[in-house]
Design an enzyme around this catalytic site. Structure first.
Site, mmCIF file in Angstrom:
data_model
loop_
_atom_site.group_PDB
_atom_site.id
_atom_site.type_symbol
_atom_site.label_atom_id
_atom_site.label_comp_id
_atom_site.label_asym_id
_atom_site.label_seq_id
_atom_site.Cartn_x
_atom_site.Cartn_y
_atom_site.Cartn_z
ATOM 1 N N GLN A 79 0.832 -1.204 0.000
ATOM 2 C CA GLN A 79 0.000 0.000 0.000
ATOM 3 C C GLN A 79 0.874 1.265 0.000
ATOM 4 O OE1 GLN A 79 -3.230 0.774 -0.278
ATOM 5 N NE2 GLN A 79 -3.807 -1.348 -0.682
ATOM 6 N N SER A 80 1.852 1.298 -0.868
ATOM 7 C CA SER A 80 2.802 2.405 -0.916
ATOM 8 C C SER A 80 2.181 3.692 -1.461
ATOM 9 C CB SER A 80 3.995 2.013 -1.792
ATOM 10 O OG SER A 80 4.815 3.123 -2.069
ATOM 11 N N ASN A 81 2.227 4.748 -0.651
ATOM 12 C CA ASN A 81 1.817 6.070 -1.126
ATOM 13 C C ASN A 81 2.795 6.594 -2.175
ATOM 14 O OD1 ASN A 81 -0.417 6.337 0.711
ATOM 15 N ND2 ASN A 81 1.061 6.782 2.333
ATOM 16 N N ALA A 83 4.566 4.850 -4.327
ATOM 17 C CA ALA A 83 4.333 4.194 -5.615
ATOM 18 C C ALA A 83 3.175 4.848 -6.351
ATOM 19 C CB ALA A 83 4.064 2.705 -5.391
#
Length: 335
Positions: A79-81, A83
């Site tokens: 859940q990378s912001n 990315a």
């Protein structure tokens, strides 16, 4: 300190608002009062629901284009912001985007693996590949870059979180912005608090505020590494940022402070304090935090206020690093 010397592409809505959190301040005040809490709304940077990485990407993407790149590669947790914002920036600039997502939690719920930031990554046209937890993600990106080069592509590799000397310039710039905003409204800032992970945000803030001789201390609330390791990572990067600015030696170890008491069981794993902080800010200020970074950062700030860490007349600014779309990856934590 002339940041105009460095290539930059405007991707965000700056300056972001600096607002008082009056309801939260009153709610947390003890019988003798408490600090006045403010929030710097870097969740409002505008690029694909906003977030702190947009500031870093303005410098990183400018360097990518200057090098003739046609593809960007980056990595992060599921859940990378970072990315999501990288995918959006690449879409805006007409670049291909490859994202490597590391499984740091072991969660298999489709809400976590395919909703929230992952859904937006795909909407922005990014190519997503998964890697197991503990993988050498930098090596994985370099391997992918080598493969793309054999196909005639020109890849530019962005480290996790956009956290290198180039990306951290975004938060040197944020320090300039924050000090100017405070001066305009006559606000004496006594503390800056934010969630710290890949180190770029804290390193940039520390370097910028030190270069300005602002006297404003920065406290990073850790979301992953133990305190000693987090402070070591931030200091090493801040030293590189200062050298990149032509100001070597200005950042000292005493400028870098992290509190890593609020990580819980690990990166991206919910804590009771995080859930309570997210709910409290939503109910008191109408502001949405995220479950991985700003939620744990706010949990730390709230706990420290209740413990009397800050003076009752002090002004504390919380940097909201964004990422509320990640809430959709954690529905069970908030039910």
């Amino acid at each position: 300190m002339n940041l105009a010397r460095f290539p930059r592409i405007r991707l965000g809505h700056m300056p972001t608002p600096l607002e008082p959190m009056e309801n939260l301040s009153r709610h947390l005040a003890g019988p003798n009062g408490g600090p006045k809490l403010w929030i710097k709304r870097d969740d409002c940077t505008g690029l694909s629901t906003g977030g702190n990485k947009t500031r870093k990407l303005e410098f990183l993407m400018a360097e990518a284009l200057a090098q003739g790149a046609d593809t960007v590669i980056t990595q992060g947790a599921t859940q990378s912001n970072h990315a999501r914002q990288t995918a959006a920036a690449a879409a805006k600039l007409g670049l291909a985007c490859h994202i490597l997502l590391e499984d740091r939690t072991g969660y298999t719920d489709p809400a976590y693996t395919d909703s929230g930031n992952v859904l937006l990554d795909r909407l922005h046209g990014a190519t997503i590949d998964r890697r197991p937890g503990g993988a050498d993600m930098q090596a994985e990106m370099e391997k992918l870059a080598a493969e793309l080069k054999t196909q005639g592509r020109k890849p530019y590799v962005i480290p996790g979180g956009g956290s290198n000397a180039v990306g951290a310039l975004g938060y040197v710039n944020a320090a300039l912005e924050l000090v100017a905003q405070a001066a305009e409204i006559g606000l004496r800032i006594d503390h800056v608090v934010h969630a710290t992970g890949s180190a770029g945000t804290q390193a940039g803030l520390v370097t910028g505020l030190t270069a300005l001789n602002s006297g404003i201390p920065v406290l990073g609330i850790g979301v992953r590494a133990p305190k000693e390791q987090q402070e070591k990572n931030v200091l090493a990067l801040a030293e590189k940022v200062a050298t990149h600015l032509g100001l070597p030696g200005i950042v000292k170890p005493e400028h870098v402070v992290a509190n890593c008491d609020y990580v819980g069981q690990g990166y991206g794993i919910p804590t009771e304090g995080m859930v309570a902080a997210v709910k409290l800010l939503a109910e008191k200020e109408g502001i949405l935090l995220d479950p991985v970074y700003s939620g744990k950062g706010m949990a730390g700030l709230i706990d420290l206020v209740r413990k009397g860490h800050f003076g009752k007349d002090e002004n504390v600014v919380f940097i909201h690093t964004g990422g509320s779309v990640g809430l959709f990856g954690y529905p069970e934590a908030f039910n």
